[in-house]
Design a protein around this motif. Structure first.
Motif, PDB file in Angstrom:
ATOM      1  N   MET A   1      -3.403  -1.383  -2.667  1.00 28.86           N
ATOM      2  CA  MET A   1      -4.785  -1.684  -3.048  1.00 28.86           C
ATOM      3  C   MET A   1      -4.929  -1.763  -4.565  1.00 28.86           C
TER       4      MET A   1
ATOM      5  N   SER B   1     -11.786  -7.720  -1.751  1.00 34.23           N
ATOM      6  CA  SER B   1     -10.549  -8.050  -1.042  1.00 34.23           C
ATOM      7  C   SER B   1     -10.900  -8.733   0.269  1.00 34.23           C
TER       8      SER B   1
ATOM      9  N   SER C   1     -10.634   2.714  -4.521  1.00 33.08           N
ATOM     10  CA  SER C   1      -9.667   2.729  -3.421  1.00 33.08           C
ATOM     11  C   SER C   1      -9.511   4.143  -2.859  1.00 33.08           C
TER      12      SER C   1
ATOM     13  N   CYS D   1      -7.134  -6.570   3.956  1.00 30.09           N
ATOM     14  CA  CYS D   1      -7.448  -5.181   4.286  1.00 30.09           C
ATOM     15  C   CYS D   1      -6.832  -4.783   5.622  1.00 30.09           C
TER      16      CYS D   1
ATOM     17  N   TRP E   1     -12.301  -2.969   4.235  1.00 33.59           N
ATOM     18  CA  TRP E   1     -12.912  -4.182   3.688  1.00 33.59           C
ATOM     19  C   TRP E   1     -14.421  -4.001   3.497  1.00 33.59           C
TER      20      TRP E   1
ATOM     21  N   TYR F   1      -3.427  -3.798   4.861  1.00 33.01           N
ATOM     22  CA  TYR F   1      -3.374  -2.413   4.378  1.00 33.01           C
ATOM     23  C   TYR F   1      -3.302  -1.450   5.558  1.00 33.01           C
TER      24      TYR F   1
END
Length: 352
Positions: A113, A80, A123, A85, A64, A88
C-alpha cells in the motif's frame, strides 16, 4: 522479510500440512473418499467456491472503501482502484496463511500500500480498522453463540468447549488492544521511540533527528486519520456490516457442502453455528493456517452432521475451498506482484 525467514515459514507450513494430511488419510479407504467427493453436486460446489472468493474480495472492498473515503477529504490524492485493493487482500491472505497466528499478512499489505503511494498513516489506520471490525464481529458472534446456544454448544463441542472459550477470550483481548492503540496514538509514539532507542544501542541504527521528525510526523498524520474515522461513524458501520457478511460467507460455505452431498437431518442454523464455533476456537492459535487442530476439531464437531462416509470428504471439500484453494490463488497474486508488477515498476523510470 529475509529470504531465510520466509523459507523457514514456508517449510513450517508444509511440514504441518504434511502431518495433517497424513493423520487424515492414514488407514482410510482413499477410493471411498474420492467417490464421495466426486458425487458432490457441481452447483453447490461452485456456490461454495463463490463464497470463498467473496470472503477475500470483501476485505479488499473494505480497504478500497476506507482509502477512498479518507482520500476524498484531501487534495492531490488519487484513490487506489478496487481491483488493486482486492490484490492487497489476497496478498494478506497468503502471508497470514503461512505464518503462525496469521501475523504476516498485514505488514506485507502495508508494504504494498505504501509502495503504491498511499500514506503510511492512512494505510495503517485502514488496516487496523479492518482488523478491528474483523475481530469485533467474530467476538459478537462468539458471545451471541455462548449466550443463546450454550447447552447445544457444550454438547456439540464436547472436550473442545474449553478451546472455544480460550479462542473467544483471546479475540476479546485483541479487540481491546487494537482499540487502545487506535484511540491512544501516543502509545505508538512511545513504542516507536523505544524501538528506535533499542536499535541505536544495538548499533543497528545511528542517532538521527530526521528519523525522530519522521516518526512524529507519522503519529500526527495517524492521529488525523483516527480523528477522521471518529467523525465518520457511518463509514465504520458500513465496514462492520460488510465484515458481518464476510464472516457469514465462510460459515454458510460449509452448509453448501452439506447440501452438495444431498444430506438431510441437520438445519442450516446448526451447521452454520458449528462452523462458526470451530472458526472462533482455532482463530488465534499459533499454527500456520490453524492446520491440524482445525481438521481434528472438525471431525469431532461434525461427526453427527456429515454422517456415514461423508465426514472426511466434507472436511476436505470445505477446508480445501476456504483455505487451500484461496491460498493457491493468493500465491498466484503474490508471484505476479513479486516478479511481474514489481519488475515493471523498476524498469519504468529507466525506459522514461
Amino acid at each position: 522479510m529475509s529470504v531465510k525467514k520466509r523459507a523457514m515459514q514456508i517449510a513450517l507450513f508444509l511440514a504441518v500440512m504434511a502431518l495433517t494430511f497424513y493423520a487424515l488419510f492414514s488407514g482410510r479407504d482413499l477410493s471411498e473418499i474420492t467417490d464421495a467427493v466426486m458425487d458432490m453436486s457441481l452447483w453447490y460446489l461452485l456456490s461454495a467456491v463463490a463464497l470463498a472468493v467473496f470472503f477475500v474480495c470483501a476485505e479488499g472492498y473494505m480497504i478500497w472503501y476506507l482509502l477512498r473515503s479518507m482520500k476524498a477529504q484531501k487534495e492531490g490524492y488519487k484513490p487506489s482502484s478496487l481491483f488493486r485493493c482486492i490484490q492487497y487482500s489476497f496478498i494478506g491472505f497468503f502471508y497470514s496463511g503461512i505464518t503462525p497466528s496469521a501475523t504476516g499478512g498485514q505488514p506485507v499489505q502495508l508494504y504494498y500500500m505504501n509502495k503504491d503511494g498511499n500514506r503510511g498513516s492512512d494505510s495503517t489506520v485502514v488496516l487496523m480498522t479492518v482488523a478491528l471490525a474483523y475481530k469485533f464481529v467474530l467476538v459478537v458472534m462468539g458471545l451471541g453463540i455462548l449466550l443463546f446456544w450454550l447447552n447445544p454448544l457444550q454438547h456439540e463441542l464436547g472436550n473442545y468447549f474449553p478451546l472455544y472459550i480460550l479462542g473467544l477470550s483471546l479475540n476479546v483481548i485483541l479487540v481491546i488492544l487494537i482499540l487502545g492503540v487506535m484511540l491512544f496514538p501516543q502509545v505508538i509514539l512511545k513504542a516507536a521511540l523505544l524501538f528506535e532507542g533499542l536499535f541505536i544501542r544495538l548499533k543497528i541504527w545511528k542517532p538521527s533527528e530526521k528519523r525522530e521528525e519522521k516518526i512524529q510526523a507519522f503519529i500526527d498524520s495517524y492521529q488525523q486519520a483516527v480523528t477522521w474515522l471518529r467523525g465518520h461513524k457511518g463509514s465504520l458501520a458500513a465496514v462492520i456490516f460488510v465484515t458481518f457478511l464476510q464472516r457469514c460467507s465462510v460459515f454458510i460455505l460449509t452448509y453448501m457442502v452439506y447440501l452438495g452431498f444431498g444430506l438431510q437431518g441437520s438445519s442450516a442454523a446448526r451447521v452454520i453455528l458449528l462452523q462458526a464455533a470451530v472458526y472462533i476456537a482455532v482463530d488465534m492459535l499459533p499454527l500456520p493456517g490453524a492446520q491440524g487442530i482445525t481438521e481434528l476439531m472438525y471431525q469431532t464437531v461434525f461427526v453427527h452432521v456429515f454422517t456415514g462416509a461423508y465426514l472426511i470428504p466434507s472436511m476436505l471439500v470445505s477446508r480445501g475451498i476456504n483455505f487451500y484453494f484461496l491460498l493457491i490463488i493468493s500465491l498466484g497474486v503474490v508471484l505476479v506482484n513479486r516478479f511481474i508488477l514489481d519488475r515493471k515498476r523498476r524498469t519504468k523510470p529507466i525506459e522514461a
